[in-house]
Design a protein around this motif. Sequence first.
Motif, short mmCIF file in Angstrom:
data_model
loop_
_atom_site.label_atom_id
_atom_site.label_comp_id
_atom_site.label_asym_id
_atom_site.label_seq_id
_atom_site.Cartn_x
_atom_site.Cartn_y
_atom_site.Cartn_z
N ASP A 1 -6.70 -1.42 -6.61
CA ASP A 1 -6.21 -2.23 -5.73
C ASP A 1 -4.92 -1.43 -5.27
O ASP A 1 -3.78 -1.83 -5.87
N PRO A 2 -5.02 -0.64 -4.28
CA PRO A 2 -3.74 0.06 -3.85
C PRO A 2 -2.63 -0.90 -3.41
O PRO A 2 -1.53 -0.51 -3.62
N GLN A 3 -3.02 -2.19 -2.99
CA GLN A 3 -1.86 -3.11 -2.22
C GLN A 3 -1.20 -3.55 -3.46
O GLN A 3 0.06 -3.75 -3.45
N ALA A 4 -1.91 -3.93 -4.35
CA ALA A 4 -1.18 -4.59 -5.41
C ALA A 4 -0.53 -3.54 -6.33
O ALA A 4 0.74 -3.78 -6.78
N ALA A 5 -1.04 -2.51 -6.42
CA ALA A 5 -0.34 -1.15 -6.98
C ALA A 5 1.07 -1.17 -6.57
O ALA A 5 2.11 -0.71 -7.06
#
Length: 383
Positions: free
Chosen positions: A343-347
């Motif tokens: 989850d690149p956005q959450a990361a």
Amino acid sequence: MTSEPRPLRIFVAGLMHETNGFSPVPTSMGSFEADLAYVPPSDIMRDLALAFAGYGDAIRSIRAAGDEAIKGPCFWAQPSGSISSIVYSHLKSSVIEALRETGPIDAVLLVLHGAMIAEGIEDCEADLLHEARAVVGPEVPIGALLDLHGNVSPAMLESGAIVVGVKEYPHVDYPDRARELHGMLKELARGARMSMSLRTIPRLSLQGTVEQPMRGLVDCMIAAEGKDGIRSISLMHGFPWADWSYAGASVLVVSENADPAVIDALTDDLAEAFVTIADNAAVERMSVGDAIERGFATPGQGPAVIADSSDNPGGGGACDSTFVLRELIDRGCENVALGMIWDPQAAQIAANSGVGSKLSLRLGGKVGPMSGDPVDLECSGGA
Ligand SMILES: [Zn+2]
């Protein structure tokens, strides 16, 4: 007095993708450009291509034997969903035009995977091999080097190509297989005649070759090579998530003046042995809840590992499914490590928030219906 035979000119190109037909993540030109897109004479990604298993091994094998390797394009992208027809057409044209522009050659060596699917084309490898055949004509030998997880169709062999797969998983034998294929292409270019046989095996099974009993079966295959006209045997395990009619295991045999009955007996034996191994290795499937319950049922016995093997970026899964996480939270499980959720956005949000910060985060479950629902969590941030 005999003169040394002249070195051969051998065109080498690579076009590899392990296509997960169930993945919602499409494979774009950007996917290849991010991973490996080498198009000579440009030097961009040249070193990466030469270090890449299969392509680099073929170039080195040809040169080490004193022949001339003509470097064609080399494309590879991480496993993901189907390739758009426009992207596939572009990649294929790149390889075929380079082959056409190379001029007279003695052989073609293509490094493929065997599980590449584009929109409207289920059998990209066969398509590419037939196009290559149309360029070089019926007399120039073509060899294809496949990944052990390749799915093989009769159409690939109808191109007249000699097809060899790696025997080992992990795939440590690319150098050996590239050398073997180059050796056979060399003989074919000098007039030898070889035949291909394919036996499909109706099983979907992924087996390592380091442990028994598969180790023993691979050793038996190797022992059978070089006898009775059997030149090369490949036991392909196939790629179950490439959703088409030839997905599955198969036996490929390259032979030279072999008795068809010998080939039949050999492929029967190997197919039967693979089926036995696959059936005996069949794992018990459990619901997520049952797996977690059993994992916690024997405390003090060491860690319990639960594998969600289909949500696997290495096999083209989106790797953002939340089913296991949701179940763990609902059951109030503690002392658990979950890895990983893509989850690149959450990361990015977590990294931006700083180490030790507290934040409310919506995690995973974003890529498609098979990812499940996002999970809302109170988290600690970090770099
Ligand atoms: Zn593989």
